[in-house]
Each structure stands twice: as structure tokens, then as C-alpha cells.
Write a protein that holds these residues in place. Sequence first.
Motif, PDB file in Angstrom:
ATOM      1  N   ASP A 281      57.610  75.934  62.896  1.00 12.39           N
ATOM      2  CA  ASP A 281      56.605  76.378  61.921  1.00 12.39           C
ATOM      3  C   ASP A 281      56.033  75.202  61.139  1.00 12.39           C
ATOM      4  OD1 ASP A 281      56.349  79.094  62.356  1.00 12.39           O
ATOM      5  OD2 ASP A 281      58.011  79.624  61.036  1.00 12.39           O
ATOM      6  N   GLN A 282      56.906  74.276  60.735  1.00 13.99           N
ATOM      7  CA  GLN A 282      56.436  73.108  59.997  1.00 13.99           C
ATOM      8  C   GLN A 282      55.548  72.228  60.895  1.00 13.99           C
ATOM      9  OE1 GLN A 282      59.485  74.329  59.807  1.00 13.99           O
ATOM     10  NE2 GLN A 282      59.859  74.669  57.627  1.00 13.99           N
ATOM     11  N   VAL A 283      55.940  72.074  62.151  1.00 14.70           N
ATOM     12  CA  VAL A 283      55.124  71.297  63.083  1.00 14.70           C
ATOM     13  C   VAL A 283      53.757  71.953  63.261  1.00 14.70           C
ATOM     14  CG1 VAL A 283      54.932  70.498  65.473  1.00 14.70           C
ATOM     15  CG2 VAL A 283      57.131  70.368  64.301  1.00 14.70           C
ATOM     16  N   CYS A 284      53.763  73.257  63.380  1.00 11.52           N
ATOM     17  CA  CYS A 284      52.520  74.008  63.575  1.00 11.52           C
ATOM     18  C   CYS A 284      51.586  73.824  62.383  1.00 11.52           C
ATOM     19  CB  CYS A 284      52.851  75.479  63.784  1.00 11.52           C
ATOM     20  SG  CYS A 284      51.489  76.465  64.407  1.00 11.52           S
ATOM     21  N   THR A 285      52.141  73.883  61.179  1.00 10.12           N
ATOM     22  CA  THR A 285      51.335  73.705  59.971  1.00 10.12           C
ATOM     23  C   THR A 285      50.780  72.284  59.895  1.00 10.12           C
ATOM     24  OG1 THR A 285      52.811  75.267  58.861  1.00 10.12           O
ATOM     25  CG2 THR A 285      51.332  73.989  57.466  1.00 10.12           C
ATOM     26  N   LEU A 286      51.597  71.300  60.262  1.00  9.63           N
ATOM     27  CA  LEU A 286      51.149  69.913  60.266  1.00  9.63           C
ATOM     28  C   LEU A 286      50.001  69.714  61.261  1.00  9.63           C
ATOM     29  CD1 LEU A 286      51.443  66.954  59.455  1.00  9.63           C
ATOM     30  CD2 LEU A 286      53.329  66.756  61.101  1.00  9.63           C
ATOM     31  N   LEU A 287      50.142  70.278  62.457  1.00  7.42           N
ATOM     32  CA  LEU A 287      49.089  70.149  63.466  1.00  7.42           C
ATOM     33  C   LEU A 287      47.817  70.870  63.028  1.00  7.42           C
ATOM     34  CD1 LEU A 287      51.201  70.606  66.707  1.00  7.42           C
ATOM     35  CD2 LEU A 287      50.046  68.514  65.960  1.00  7.42           C
ATOM     36  N   SER A 288      47.981  71.953  62.298  1.00  5.10           N
ATOM     37  CA  SER A 288      46.812  72.658  61.779  1.00  5.10           C
ATOM     38  C   SER A 288      46.034  71.770  60.821  1.00  5.10           C
ATOM     39  CB  SER A 288      47.253  73.953  61.078  1.00  5.10           C
ATOM     40  OG  SER A 288      46.156  74.649  60.541  1.00  5.10           O
TER      41      SER A 288
ATOM     42  N   LEU B 253      55.531  81.024  63.913  1.00  8.59           N
ATOM     43  CA  LEU B 253      54.389  80.370  64.551  1.00  8.59           C
ATOM     44  C   LEU B 253      53.044  81.027  64.182  1.00  8.59           C
ATOM     45  CD1 LEU B 253      55.837  79.642  68.116  1.00  8.59           C
ATOM     46  CD2 LEU B 253      55.682  78.090  66.160  1.00  8.59           C
ATOM     47  N   HIS B 254      52.937  81.545  62.975  1.00  5.84           N
ATOM     48  CA  HIS B 254      51.675  82.148  62.552  1.00  5.84           C
ATOM     49  C   HIS B 254      50.550  81.117  62.486  1.00  5.84           C
ATOM     50  CE1 HIS B 254      53.556  85.920  61.993  1.00  5.84           C
ATOM     51  NE2 HIS B 254      54.179  85.637  60.861  1.00  5.84           N
ATOM     52  N   TYR B 255      50.895  79.861  62.188  1.00  5.06           N
ATOM     53  CA  TYR B 255      49.857  78.844  62.047  1.00  5.06           C
ATOM     54  C   TYR B 255      49.262  78.398  63.379  1.00  5.06           C
ATOM     55  CZ  TYR B 255      50.057  78.256  57.036  1.00  5.06           C
ATOM     56  OH  TYR B 255      49.930  78.469  55.683  1.00  5.06           O
ATOM     57  N   LEU B 256      49.730  78.979  64.480  1.00  3.95           N
ATOM     58  CA  LEU B 256      49.013  78.770  65.734  1.00  3.95           C
ATOM     59  C   LEU B 256      47.609  79.358  65.647  1.00  3.95           C
ATOM     60  CD1 LEU B 256      51.624  79.417  68.571  1.00  3.95           C
ATOM     61  CD2 LEU B 256      50.450  77.271  68.042  1.00  3.95           C
TER      62      LEU B 256
ATOM     63  N   GLY C 266      43.298  83.259  61.395  1.00  4.33           N
ATOM     64  CA  GLY C 266      43.097  82.234  62.412  1.00  4.33           C
ATOM     65  C   GLY C 266      42.394  82.779  63.639  1.00  4.33           C
ATOM     66  N   VAL C 267      42.784  83.969  64.068  1.00  9.26           N
ATOM     67  CA  VAL C 267      42.153  84.584  65.232  1.00  9.26           C
ATOM     68  C   VAL C 267      40.697  84.923  64.937  1.00  9.26           C
ATOM     69  CG1 VAL C 267      42.087  86.703  66.605  1.00  9.26           C
ATOM     70  CG2 VAL C 267      44.216  85.454  66.351  1.00  9.26           C
ATOM     71  N   ILE C 268      40.446  85.468  63.757  1.00 12.04           N
ATOM     72  CA  ILE C 268      39.066  85.831  63.414  1.00 12.04           C
ATOM     73  C   ILE C 268      38.207  84.573  63.287  1.00 12.04           C
ATOM     74  CG2 ILE C 268      37.640  86.829  61.578  1.00 12.04           C
ATOM     75  CD1 ILE C 268      39.972  88.872  61.193  1.00 12.04           C
TER      76      ILE C 268
ATOM     77  N   PRO D 281      45.393  79.360  62.868  1.00 14.54           N
ATOM     78  CA  PRO D 281      44.501  78.315  62.353  1.00 14.54           C
ATOM     79  C   PRO D 281      44.367  77.121  63.302  1.00 14.54           C
ATOM     80  CG  PRO D 281      45.923  79.122  60.604  1.00 14.54           C
ATOM     81  CD  PRO D 281      46.405  79.764  61.876  1.00 14.54           C
ATOM     82  N   LEU D 282      45.438  76.784  64.027  1.00  9.45           N
ATOM     83  CA  LEU D 282      45.337  75.676  64.978  1.00  9.45           C
ATOM     84  C   LEU D 282      44.319  75.998  66.068  1.00  9.45           C
ATOM     85  CD1 LEU D 282      46.250  72.975  66.124  1.00  9.45           C
ATOM     86  CD2 LEU D 282      48.180  74.137  67.206  1.00  9.45           C
ATOM     87  N   LEU D 283      44.386  77.199  66.622  1.00 12.19           N
ATOM     88  CA  LEU D 283      43.399  77.607  67.619  1.00 12.19           C
ATOM     89  C   LEU D 283      41.992  77.610  67.027  1.00 12.19           C
ATOM     90  CD1 LEU D 283      45.058  80.562  69.584  1.00 12.19           C
ATOM     91  CD2 LEU D 283      44.219  78.408  70.534  1.00 12.19           C
ATOM     92  N   SER D 284      41.882  78.098  65.804  1.00 13.50           N
ATOM     93  CA  SER D 284      40.573  78.120  65.147  1.00 13.50           C
ATOM     94  C   SER D 284      40.009  76.717  65.012  1.00 13.50           C
ATOM     95  CB  SER D 284      40.700  78.783  63.774  1.00 13.50           C
ATOM     96  OG  SER D 284      39.459  78.807  63.101  1.00 13.50           O
ATOM     97  N   ASN D 285      40.846  75.774  64.619  1.00 20.28           N
ATOM     98  CA  ASN D 285      40.397  74.387  64.482  1.00 20.28           C
ATOM     99  C   ASN D 285      39.997  73.792  65.826  1.00 20.28           C
ATOM    100  OD1 ASN D 285      40.934  74.572  61.790  1.00 20.28           O
ATOM    101  ND2 ASN D 285      42.829  73.407  61.852  1.00 20.28           N
TER     102      ASN D 285
END
Length: 460
Positions: free
Chosen positions: A190-197, A238-241, A284-286, A243-247
Motif C-alpha cells: 500500500d505504501q509503495v502504491c501511494t508513493l508510485l501514485s 491496494l486502493h491507490y492502484l 481513481g477509476v472515474i 489513482p495510479l491508473l488514472s495518472n
Amino acid sequence: MALDGQASDWPESVSVRLFGGGEGSAPHAHAETHVAARRLRPEGAGDSPAPGRAEPSRARCTRGTGRSVGTFPGSDTTLGGASCPSMDEEQARELLEFLRLDTRPDLKGQATGYVLGLTGSAEGRTLLAGRPDFLEALLLLTGDHSLAVVKDSYHSLINLSVAVATHRVLAKELPVLLHRLLDPGYAFADQVCTLLSNLSREEGTCCQVFQAMQEEGLGLARVVEVFCTEGYNKKAALHYLGPLLSNLTQLPETREFLLDRSRCVVQRLLPYTQYEASAVRRGGVIGTLRNCCFEYKYHEWLLGPEVDLLPFLLLPLAGPEEFPEAEMERLPVDLQYLPPDKQREKDPDIRKMLLEAVMLLTATKAGRQLVKEKGTYLVVRELHRWETEPDVQAACEKLIQVLIGDEPEPGMENLLEVKIPEDVEERLQHLDQEEERQQGQQETQSKGLGVQMGPSGLSR
């Protein structure tokens, strides 16, 4: 990046402006996330793009400590208070000596806690963002044996990654971070996901993230598969996947992949527009879908039976209102006869993104016709009557202008390709700024009076 038009800056007085320039005239990014400091909120892409062009969106994350860390040897700065952090070179070197894998665990934990406290303030982040040696030390400590040290190190990096100045150093570890993200047993995914976001929010670093994914054999297909697999990592949501996809949809390559008709990728994301367990994942999906709507050559496919995107955008905006039978029959089946306890999307930022996505689908003549035929006006009209947020109200009004207005002149049917003269663009930007100022005043007055501003609604 370059594309066209975002609803938040479309003035009401000039119809041609519906898809031109302004802070939001591109697929936009989610806001930065601070550790335990603020929730994720969509925000614009930053500098205004050139007239007639737009760019995709992105998201950042930062976090505050949520606790008082106290003091650390070598500095008299107290964390968690209002004092401004400061360190001279000698103190910085002394602190760095403790940010090593071979440091005694209790001292190492105190040192990482102190650094995390520094990153909880803007002054502290500025102080550390220009120190590659601290960034490299924190990256190294994400591999420490102490879970507390690893957690504090990741949270410090998340906070620091808000500053673009840190991205060059952090991007060197993208291969390691991506493998950790997709490791189903990694406790700090989760922390990695947020960092990548955060890192993927800026276009340049976003390209590096995308390139690293390809080079490491961890393509978008794998990321989407993980995103859509509930319980993929038992230790991380992994919720921040989202925003990562959105970015990542800032990039044309990402949008083309998601909209590839042979892959059925975008269809897999649609159910998450109403994912109640996480506003971060849902938003993130929207945001991803909104960015994909800039690709107007896919609009008829997106609105057609193969994808049927429109009901997924309208359902979160719909309430329990009843319509006459004739009007009800115009709505998509999923929006007919909704229960009396039907709730609208709670997050105003997400409601605004949904409206912007629908607005983008009206860019072409064929898209406008399909959107109008599905009774979109009825849903947006009732939303406007219910809505209390000024910027979302404005988005409703601009969409309604398109839905009930006359068709553009011949040669201007595609609103995403309309060329706006520079002098007109400048006047429209001035109108945008004035509108934002007035909305801000309305919000301030509403809060000051302790009342909500209730719109009278629009009628046809």
C-alpha cells in the motif's frame, strides 16, 4: 501532454469555449496524499495548456505523522509543534549516520521517526527534498528488518515525493518499487502504491514509471489484473492502484491500451464506479474513465452496447426521484425505477469528474446525440436541484447547456478540435478566473452563515 477541454473551466457565455483551455482543459490528476493528513482529492493538471489542447490527469499523495516525535540528538527542533525545522550541514551529517542499515535498532527507529516528523510540514519537506543523500538513505531503509523503520521510511518518502525535485532520485528505484507493488505477499505494498501514485502525477516521471513497467515485464495488463482481483494481497488493500491508473492515463499509450477493443480492459473497470469500500479506488477509476473520454474516436464504441459506459457514469449521479412514465422510458434500464433510498455519490470531487466525463462524450455530434437520447438531461437536472457545491453546480449547468442547446455550426461539430483565437482565449481565461473567484466567495459566505446554498434547479 496535449488533448482538449475540462468542464471545470467552461464559461457559460460562450458555447465554443466548452472544450477550450484553462486549468482543467486536460485529463486531470488526483491531488497529493499526505500521510494521515488529508484525503485524496482530484485537482487540475497545473499550468494551463495551449489553446485548443489539453493533457491527461494525475494524482499525488502525502502524509503527516499524526504523532509528536519529540527531539533528536543534533537538533533542537521539536516535531509535532509549530516551530520551523532547521538543520545545518553538521547536524545533517550526524542524522545521516543514524539512517543506516547497521545502526543500532533503537537509534535507527528514533532517527526515521524524526525524519518523518520533518516531512509532516511544508518547511521540513522543502528542507529534505533537496538532499539526495537523505532520499537514498530512506530508500535503503525500506529494506530494513524493523517493520517500524520500514513504515516510517516509506511514509517519509511519500511525503517528500510531493516535491518534483525528489523524483530524479526516487525514479532510480522504480524497478524495485514495481516488483514490491505486485508481490502478493509484500506487507508494504500500500505504501509503495501511494508513493508510485505521487511519482506518476508529473508527466515526466509518469513516462518513467510506464517505461519501467514495460522493461520489467510488469505491463498494464498485469496492473489491471491486480486491481480487479479482490484479496490479491492479504496484507494490502491496494486502493491507490486507482489513482495510479488514472495518472498513467496521462499517456496516450495507456489510453490506447485501455481502449483496445480486443482486450476488454475498460469494461473490467466499470463496476468500480460504485465501489463503496474506498473513495480512493472509486475516484481513481472515474478519473481513468474521464481521461479515456478524451479519445473521441472511441466515443461511439464507449456509448454503444459493447461498453455501454453512460449508465455507469450517470447512476452515481442519480437520486431517488420519480419521473413520468414517458420520461422514465428514455432512461437506460439501470436508471429506471430506482429505490426510494437511492443515494448519490457522496464525494463532490467525484461527482464533478463524472459530469466532466459525460461532457467529454458530447464532444462529437454522434456522441451528443447518443447522450441526449438516453435521458441524460433528466438526471443532470435533478442533480442540479439537489447539489450544494458551487463548482459541481457549475459543471451541471455547462453540461445542460450542451444537452438543451443548439448544434454547433458546420465545421465545428467536434468541440475538442475547435480552434480558439488567442485574444478570445485570454478573455475566456479571465472569465474562468472571475467565475472561480465568485464560487469561492459563495462558499465562504455559505460557511460563514452556517447554511447551505440551495439551488432553485433548472427547467427546460
